[in-house]
Design an enzyme around this catalytic site. Structure first.
Site, short mmCIF file in Angstrom:
data_model
loop_
_atom_site.label_atom_id
_atom_site.label_comp_id
_atom_site.label_asym_id
_atom_site.label_seq_id
_atom_site.Cartn_x
_atom_site.Cartn_y
_atom_site.Cartn_z
N LYS A 41 0.85 -1.20 0.00
CA LYS A 41 0.00 0.00 0.00
C LYS A 41 0.88 1.24 0.00
O LYS A 41 2.06 1.19 0.41
CB LYS A 41 -0.93 0.02 1.22
N ASP A 167 -2.04 -1.34 10.56
CA ASP A 167 -2.07 -1.30 9.09
C ASP A 167 -2.59 -2.59 8.46
O ASP A 167 -2.54 -2.74 7.25
CB ASP A 167 -0.65 -1.09 8.55
#
Ligand code: C5P
Length: 346
Positions: A41, A167
């Site tokens: 990401k 995350d």
């Protein structure tokens, strides 16, 4: 994809070519394995809020999955215990590994006893701000569920993922994702068209915990109280413009919605504390801009930097130019939620 070890064609997307050993036969029963792509990401913007009593910080961020990935193979056999294999010496193979931690929790929640072997083909940087370790853990969880033919309720999955790290949950959504809370409360935003992206991975690693600590040292006292709402407002304006069909972009022209989003004022706060400490990261960002990036930023707490480009051709030209300057640059693209889930297994 479910198969015998070595049956999958999935390979790491990075430049480093890691060879892997086949998972061993356990008690003469060849383990069944599942291969999962563990995508990275970037943070299209990140705003750090107040420190909380639990030691975390309030966060407002927009995550975006991209095509760079590691490859995770999950195998199960008779017996019990978890084994993590990875040829990269920077990746822990003990109980501190995020894949180990999530599989341990998932096996308990699924009330299942098996021997689990997790192989990690590492291409993403370690401590690189691309969510590599977090994504690896989610890939291990998805692979485990598939190989066992059992799955956890979505709520349980999210809970376990958030326990392992802030995350992780974003990788259970994929695409463009709004993250709030400490980053673990995730909301899928509308899928934005893919955009060419160049990722620069400097040699240094940045510790997220240290970057937050540095933020506290430098900025807590002088932090204006409406910092979080500033980003929130930018996002709201962008969302309302997207949905109302109002003319947007420079001179009223609609441009790529992803670019409009990053221009809505959603900068990455970590740049303020990380770039001054690592001049090579500042130089990397400038190099991306000079190479034609429409937008360049640090991802998460770094050390990776990314640039968004108008086309794949421009991104490829930029990679050549950046490599000539000695920077480790790779071309990729942002991944929509649909592509993310289409490509993740096999
Ligand atoms: O959740 P994760 O393991 O990614 O967090 C790593 C460290 O970063 C935490 O231990 C904490 O020190 C810091 N952190 C924070 N606020 C957040 C996320 C992480 O202070 N929202």
């Amino acid at each position: 994809m479910v198969g015998r070890p070595g049956a999958s064609g999935a390979r790491c997307s990075g430049t480093r070519n890691t060879r892997r050993k086949a998972a061993p036969k356990i008690y003469n029963h060849p383990p069944v394995t599942v291969t999962v792509r563990s995508f990275a990401k970037i943070n299209l913007g990140l705003r750090i809020g107040a420190p909380r009593e639990d030691g975390f910080h309030e966060l407002l961020t927009v995550y975006q999955t991209i095509g760079l990935h590691d490859v995770i193979r999950v195998g199960v056999g008779l017996g019990k215990g978890i084994e993590v294999r990875c040829e990269d010496p920077r990746v822990p193979r003990d109980g501190s590994n995020t894949c180990y931690r999530i599989v341990e929790r998932a096996m308990a929640a699924l009330r299942t006893k098996r021997r689990v072997i997790i192989e990690i083909d590492k291409c993403l940087p370690v401590q690189g701000g691309l969510g590599g370790a977090s994504s690896n853990a989610v890939a291990a969880l998805l692979g485990l569920e598939r190989v066992l033919g059992k799955s956890l309720p979505a709520e349980e999955r999210l809970r376990i993922a958030a326990e392992v790290g802030s995350d992780l949950p974003l990788f259970l959504v994929g695409g463009t994702v709004l993250g709030v809370g400490r980053g673990e409360l995730v909301y899928g935003l509308a899928d934005l068209p893919g955009m060419a992206c160049v990722v620069v991975t400097p040699e240094v690693g940045v510790s997220t915990a240290e970057a937050f600590a540095e933020w506290d040292r430098q900025l807590t006292v002088s932090m204006p109280s409406d910092r979080m709402s500033g980003l929130g407002r930018g996002l709201s304006v962008w969302l309302s413009a997207s949905y109302s069909g109002a003319p947007r972009g420079e001179r009223g022209r609609a441009e790529n919605p992803l670019l409009e989003l990053v221009r809505a004022g959603i900068k990455n706060d970590f740049e303020q504390v990380v770039l001054p400490v690592y001049p090579e990261l500042s130089e990397g960002k400038t190099a991306l801009e000079r190479a034609g990036a429409k937008y360049a930023s640090l991802s998460g707490s770094g050390s990776s930097l990314y640039g968004l480009f108008a086309s794949k051709e421009e991104a490829s030209r930029a990679v050549s130019a950046l490599r000539k300057q000695g920077l480790a640059a790779q071309v990729t693209a942002t991944l929509t939620r649909r592509e993310y889930w289409k490509r993740i297994i096999g």
